[in-house]
Design an enzyme around this catalytic site. Structure first.
Site, PDB file in Angstrom:
ATOM      1  CG  ASN A 166      -1.708   1.258   1.388  1.00 38.59           C
ATOM      2  OD1 ASN A 166      -1.785   2.056   0.457  1.00 38.59           O
ATOM      3  ND2 ASN A 166      -2.312   1.448   2.552  1.00 38.59           N
ATOM      4  CD1 TRP A 167       3.445   0.853  -2.961  1.00 42.37           C
ATOM      5  CD2 TRP A 167       3.783   2.193  -4.721  1.00 42.37           C
ATOM      6  NE1 TRP A 167       4.207   0.160  -3.875  1.00 42.37           N
ATOM      7  CE2 TRP A 167       4.426   0.960  -4.966  1.00 42.37           C
ATOM      8  CE3 TRP A 167       3.848   3.189  -5.701  1.00 42.37           C
ATOM      9  CZ2 TRP A 167       5.157   0.700  -6.138  1.00 42.37           C
ATOM     10  CZ3 TRP A 167       4.559   2.937  -6.874  1.00 42.37           C
ATOM     11  CH2 TRP A 167       5.210   1.712  -7.077  1.00 42.37           C
ATOM     12  CE  LYS A 168       0.078   3.344   4.751  1.00 43.49           C
ATOM     13  NZ  LYS A 168      -0.088   3.510   6.176  1.00 43.49           N
ATOM     14  CG  HIS A 202      -6.020   1.788   4.869  1.00 41.70           C
ATOM     15  ND1 HIS A 202      -5.613   2.753   5.761  1.00 41.70           N
ATOM     16  CD2 HIS A 202      -4.982   0.925   4.751  1.00 41.70           C
ATOM     17  CE1 HIS A 202      -4.375   2.470   6.156  1.00 41.70           C
ATOM     18  NE2 HIS A 202      -3.972   1.370   5.560  1.00 41.70           N
ATOM     19  CD  GLU A 204      -3.154   5.457   6.477  1.00 43.21           C
ATOM     20  OE1 GLU A 204      -3.069   5.566   5.238  1.00 43.21           O
ATOM     21  OE2 GLU A 204      -2.257   4.934   7.167  1.00 43.21           O
ATOM     22  CD  GLU A 243      -3.797  -2.726   7.011  1.00 46.93           C
ATOM     23  OE1 GLU A 243      -2.717  -3.028   6.520  1.00 46.93           O
ATOM     24  OE2 GLU A 243      -4.346  -1.629   6.843  1.00 46.93           O
ATOM     25  N   GLY A 246       2.004   1.919  10.711  1.00 48.54           N
ATOM     26  CA  GLY A 246       2.952   3.030  10.590  1.00 48.54           C
ATOM     27  C   GLY A 246       3.607   3.418  11.904  1.00 48.54           C
ATOM     28  CB  SER A 299       4.788  -2.163  11.849  1.00 54.59           C
ATOM     29  OG  SER A 299       4.335  -0.841  12.081  1.00 54.59           O
TER      30      SER A 299
HETATM   31  C1  PEP Z   1      -1.054  -0.018   5.946  1.00 52.56           C
HETATM   32  O1  PEP Z   1      -1.234   1.182   5.980  1.00 52.56           O
HETATM   33  O2  PEP Z   1      -1.827  -0.741   5.310  1.00 52.56           O
HETATM   34  C2  PEP Z   1       0.087  -0.565   6.692  1.00 52.56           C
HETATM   35  C3  PEP Z   1       0.064  -1.817   7.049  1.00 52.56           C
HETATM   36  O3  PEP Z   1       1.115   0.305   6.953  1.00 52.56           O
HETATM   37  P1  PEP Z   1       2.513  -0.041   7.658  1.00 52.56           P
HETATM   38  O4  PEP Z   1       3.023  -1.311   7.056  1.00 52.56           O
HETATM   39  O5  PEP Z   1       3.390   1.135   7.360  1.00 52.56           O
HETATM   40  O6  PEP Z   1       2.226  -0.195   9.130  1.00 52.56           O
END
Ligand code: PEP
Length: 248
Positions: free
Chosen positions: A10-12, A95, A97, A167, A173, A213
């Site tokens: 997930n490049w966001k 997600h 976010e 998640e 993050g 993470s």
């Molecule tokens: C995500 O936003 O889907 C995610 C898992 O981020 P990260 O790996 O940076 O925690």
């Protein structure tokens, strides 16, 4: 049953189109693995160049968002048929976010899941609890409620093609990862819920990812768990580490 592993980045809101193409070139040899589904979920403006950049490789392209209508007066939005036509195969929905920053609720998320299937896209449906819910020990009921709402009216045949990403928000993050046992507990619970809402055959086929993470150091242990079929990876998907996760 053996479920095929799926590792999605997930490049966001990272990488300009030219940076995106450069990242595809950097990762190309590192992510080679025909036994795993490898997906880059990229910002809308990167979709066309990334589809071109990964042609002839094992990498598939996903999007990070879309709106539920096909076309019309929805300034700033992009539709599922547009994504499909551009070569997108996967779509992240729900997600944290988007839920927290952009106010997406389970009613909209449910509409998005159904729309994605209707357009021929494979949804990666995200769920997960906040730190407060984890500490209050109410996270299981929360996740069950999210998934039950998000899948309302979705058929068993569709769920067999669905990817669910667990998640925990406190691990996204933050550098803090759920332990493999914590992640497995919830992924197992999600599978049991799918068996309850649908049937055992559907539960056996749905693929469940862990996200939060995940990195080159912890991926192998997380992915060794019986109910964890892959990962949704944010930060580490922008680095060569992503190749190590694909091959963990
Ligand atoms: C995500 O936003 O889907 C995610 C898992 O981020 P990260 O790996 O940076 O925690």
């Amino acid at each position: 049953m053996a479920r095929r592993r799926i590792i999605a980045g997930n490049w966001k809101m990272n990488k300009t189109p030219s940076e995106a193409v450069a990242l595809c070139a950097e990762l190309k040899d590192l992510v080679k693995n025909d036994a795993v589904d490898v997906v880059y979920c990229v910002p809308a403006i990167d979709i066309v160049p990334v589809v071109e950049a990964v042609k002839g490789t094992n990498v598939k392209v996903g999007a990070e968002n879309f709106y539920i209508e096909d076309k019309g007066a929805f300034t700033g939005e992009i539709s599922a048929p547009m994504l499909k036509d551009a070569g997108v195969e996967y779509i992240i929905i729900g997600h944290s976010e988007r839920r927290d920053i952009f106010g997406e609720n389970d009613i909209l998320i449910n509409q998005k899941v159904k729309k994605a299937f209707a357009a021929g896209l494979s949804p990666i449906l995200c769920c997960g609890e906040s730190l407060a819910l984890r500490k209050a020990d109410t996270y299981k009921a929360w996740i069950e409620r999210q998934i039950t709402w998000d899948l309302d009216g979705v058929t068993a045949d569709q769920v067999k093609k669905l990817i669910i990403a667990y998640e925990p928000i406190w691990a996204i993050g933050t550098g803090e990862t759920a332990t493999a046992d914590q992640a497995e507990e919830v992924c197992g619970l999600i599978r049991e819920l799918i068996a309850k809402l649908y049937d055992q055959a559907t539960a056996d086929e749905v693929r469940i990812q862990y996200g939060g993470s995940m990195n080159a150091g912890n991926a192998a242990e997380l992915l060794s768990k019986p109910n964890i079929d892959g990962g949704l990876i944010g930060g580490a998907s922008l680095k060569p580490d992503f190749g190590q996760i694909v091959n963990a």
